[in-house]
Structure formats: structure tokens, C-alpha cells
Design a protein around this motif. Structure first.
Motif, PDB file in Angstrom:
ATOM      1  N   LYS A  57      -1.764 -13.390  -8.949  1.00  0.00           N
ATOM      2  CA  LYS A  57      -1.826 -14.455  -7.935  1.00  0.00           C
ATOM      3  C   LYS A  57      -0.962 -14.208  -6.704  1.00  0.00           C
ATOM      4  N   ARG A  58      -0.245 -13.087  -6.659  1.00  0.00           N
ATOM      5  CA  ARG A  58       0.497 -12.772  -5.437  1.00  0.00           C
ATOM      6  C   ARG A  58      -0.482 -12.334  -4.355  1.00  0.00           C
ATOM      7  N   VAL A  59      -0.084 -12.529  -3.105  1.00  0.00           N
ATOM      8  CA  VAL A  59      -0.871 -12.078  -1.961  1.00  0.00           C
ATOM      9  C   VAL A  59       0.020 -11.185  -1.113  1.00  0.00           C
ATOM     10  N   LEU A  60      -0.498 -10.006  -0.775  1.00  0.00           N
ATOM     11  CA  LEU A  60       0.221  -9.068   0.081  1.00  0.00           C
ATOM     12  C   LEU A  60      -0.533  -8.952   1.392  1.00  0.00           C
ATOM     13  N   ILE A  61       0.197  -9.018   2.496  1.00  0.00           N
ATOM     14  CA  ILE A  61      -0.394  -8.862   3.817  1.00  0.00           C
ATOM     15  C   ILE A  61       0.369  -7.768   4.535  1.00  0.00           C
ATOM     16  N   GLY A  62      -0.361  -6.759   4.995  1.00  0.00           N
ATOM     17  CA  GLY A  62       0.277  -5.644   5.680  1.00  0.00           C
ATOM     18  C   GLY A  62      -0.746  -4.792   6.398  1.00  0.00           C
ATOM     19  N   ILE A  63      -0.292  -3.696   6.959  1.00  0.00           N
ATOM     20  CA  ILE A  63      -1.129  -2.776   7.721  1.00  0.00           C
ATOM     21  C   ILE A  63      -1.676  -1.710   6.774  1.00  0.00           C
ATOM     22  N   PHE A  64      -3.008  -1.576   6.714  1.00  0.00           N
ATOM     23  CA  PHE A  64      -3.635  -0.592   5.836  1.00  0.00           C
ATOM     24  C   PHE A  64      -3.337   0.816   6.338  1.00  0.00           C
ATOM     25  N   LEU A  65      -2.729   1.627   5.466  1.00  0.00           N
ATOM     26  CA  LEU A  65      -2.380   2.997   5.829  1.00  0.00           C
ATOM     27  C   LEU A  65      -3.225   4.032   5.102  1.00  0.00           C
ATOM     28  N   CYS A  66      -3.481   3.842   3.801  1.00  0.00           N
ATOM     29  CA  CYS A  66      -4.304   4.803   3.075  1.00  0.00           C
ATOM     30  C   CYS A  66      -4.670   4.271   1.694  1.00  0.00           C
ATOM     31  N   THR A  67      -5.572   4.991   1.045  1.00  0.00           N
ATOM     32  CA  THR A  67      -5.976   4.700  -0.325  1.00  0.00           C
ATOM     33  C   THR A  67      -6.220   6.028  -1.036  1.00  0.00           C
ATOM     34  N   ASP A  68      -6.496   5.962  -2.336  1.00  0.00           N
ATOM     35  CA  ASP A  68      -6.783   7.186  -3.088  1.00  0.00           C
ATOM     36  C   ASP A  68      -7.969   6.963  -4.014  1.00  0.00           C
ATOM     37  N   ASN A  69      -8.265   7.969  -4.845  1.00  0.00           N
ATOM     38  CA  ASN A  69      -9.413   7.892  -5.752  1.00  0.00           C
ATOM     39  C   ASN A  69      -9.243   6.847  -6.848  1.00  0.00           C
ATOM     40  N   HIS A  70      -8.030   6.362  -7.073  1.00  0.00           N
ATOM     41  CA  HIS A  70      -7.759   5.372  -8.110  1.00  0.00           C
ATOM     42  C   HIS A  70      -7.733   3.956  -7.547  1.00  0.00           C
ATOM     43  N   ARG A  71      -8.150   3.792  -6.290  1.00  0.00           N
ATOM     44  CA  ARG A  71      -8.190   2.507  -5.578  1.00  0.00           C
ATOM     45  C   ARG A  71      -6.800   1.959  -5.276  1.00  0.00           C
ATOM     46  N   ASN A  72      -5.748   2.768  -5.410  1.00  0.00           N
ATOM     47  CA  ASN A  72      -4.419   2.343  -4.988  1.00  0.00           C
ATOM     48  C   ASN A  72      -4.427   2.249  -3.468  1.00  0.00           C
ATOM     49  N   VAL A  73      -3.688   1.285  -2.944  1.00  0.00           N
ATOM     50  CA  VAL A  73      -3.649   1.062  -1.498  1.00  0.00           C
ATOM     51  C   VAL A  73      -2.197   1.094  -1.036  1.00  0.00           C
ATOM     52  N   ILE A  74      -1.955   1.725   0.102  1.00  0.00           N
ATOM     53  CA  ILE A  74      -0.638   1.730   0.733  1.00  0.00           C
ATOM     54  C   ILE A  74      -0.692   0.809   1.940  1.00  0.00           C
ATOM     55  N   LEU A  75       0.224  -0.164   1.980  1.00  0.00           N
ATOM     56  CA  LEU A  75       0.349  -1.082   3.100  1.00  0.00           C
ATOM     57  C   LEU A  75       1.700  -0.885   3.775  1.00  0.00           C
ATOM     58  N   GLY A  76       1.714  -0.887   5.085  1.00  0.00           N
ATOM     59  CA  GLY A  76       2.953  -0.827   5.848  1.00  0.00           C
ATOM     60  C   GLY A  76       3.296  -2.200   6.376  1.00  0.00           C
ATOM     61  N   SER A  77       4.566  -2.438   6.673  1.00  0.00           N
ATOM     62  CA  SER A  77       5.042  -3.735   7.179  1.00  0.00           C
ATOM     63  C   SER A  77       4.526  -4.870   6.309  1.00  0.00           C
ATOM     64  N   CYS A  78       4.628  -4.690   5.019  1.00  0.00           N
ATOM     65  CA  CYS A  78       4.015  -5.594   4.044  1.00  0.00           C
ATOM     66  C   CYS A  78       4.897  -6.815   3.757  1.00  0.00           C
ATOM     67  N   LEU A  79       4.239  -7.975   3.683  1.00  0.00           N
ATOM     68  CA  LEU A  79       4.877  -9.218   3.266  1.00  0.00           C
ATOM     69  C   LEU A  79       4.224  -9.686   1.978  1.00  0.00           C
ATOM     70  N   GLU A  80       5.040 -10.198   1.061  1.00  0.00           N
ATOM     71  CA  GLU A  80       4.540 -10.704  -0.220  1.00  0.00           C
ATOM     72  C   GLU A  80       4.671 -12.223  -0.233  1.00  0.00           C
ATOM     73  N   TYR A  81       3.582 -12.887  -0.596  1.00  0.00           N
ATOM     74  CA  TYR A  81       3.570 -14.337  -0.749  1.00  0.00           C
ATOM     75  C   TYR A  81       3.314 -14.662  -2.210  1.00  0.00           C
ATOM     76  N   LEU A  82       4.170 -15.508  -2.791  1.00  0.00           N
ATOM     77  CA  LEU A  82       3.968 -15.904  -4.181  1.00  0.00           C
ATOM     78  C   LEU A  82       2.932 -17.009  -4.292  1.00  0.00           C
ATOM     79  N   ARG A  83       2.889 -17.888  -3.311  1.00  0.00           N
ATOM     80  CA  ARG A  83       1.893 -18.945  -3.264  1.00  0.00           C
ATOM     81  C   ARG A  83       1.269 -18.933  -1.877  1.00  0.00           C
TER      82      ARG A  83
END
Length: 87
Positions: free
Chosen positions: A26-52
Motif C-alpha cells: 500500500k505504499r506509493v512511490l513518486i519519482g523520476i523514472f530512470l531505468c528498469t530491467d528484465n525482472h521488472r525492477n524499477v529505479i526512481l530518482g528524487s523519490c518520495l515515499e507516501y504511506l497513505r
């Protein structure tokens, strides 16, 4: 079905755009999309985490993560803001 070339073009178009990722816990992350890989992992820059995070504008206090790797198996949904691009 999307061809590999179409998928790569879509990912290139998302580079440096603001991305909102909803996670399985249920966490939400908002950031700048930088890259992904074959395992669907995503790298975000300047990322903020929201619990609600609510769409009605009530976001709570964010926690600044900076550079974050989001495991693909925890991603529930991804929204890309098409109006912002930092490149």
C-alpha cells in the motif's frame, strides 16, 4: 501483443518522466523514472515515499528516499505523468 521494438520505444518515452508506483504493501512511490530491467525492477530518482496516498489530494507526509530501487514483484500499478519530462 506489443513487439519488443514497440516496448523499448515506450520505455524510452518514459525516461525522465514523473512516475507513481503503487506497491503491494500500500505504499506509493513518486519519482523520476530512470531505468528498469528484465525482472521488472524499477529505479526512481528524487523519490518520495507516501504511506497513505489518496487521489483526493490528501497525501500525508512524504519521506524522501532519493534514489530508490523498486522490486518488480512488489509493483501493483504504475502511472506515468505524460505532461512532465525533465530531459
Amino acid at each position: 501483443m506489443t513487439s519488443p521494438d514497440e516496448a523499448k520505444a515506450k520505455l524510452r518515452n518514459w525516461l525522465n518522466r514523473t512516475m507513481k508506483i503503487e506497491m503491494s504493501d500500500k505504499r506509493v512511490l513518486i519519482g523520476i523514472f530512470l531505468c528498469t530491467d528484465n525482472h521488472r525492477n524499477v529505479i526512481l530518482g528524487s523519490c518520495l515515499e507516501y504511506l497513505r496516498y489518496k487521489e483526493c489530494g490528501e497525501k500525508g507526509e512524504p519521506r524522501s528516499l532519493g534514489l530508490a530501487m523498486v522490486p518488480g514483484h512488489h509493483i501493483v500499478s504504475i502511472h506515468v505523468d505524460s505532461s512532465t519530462c525533465l530531459s
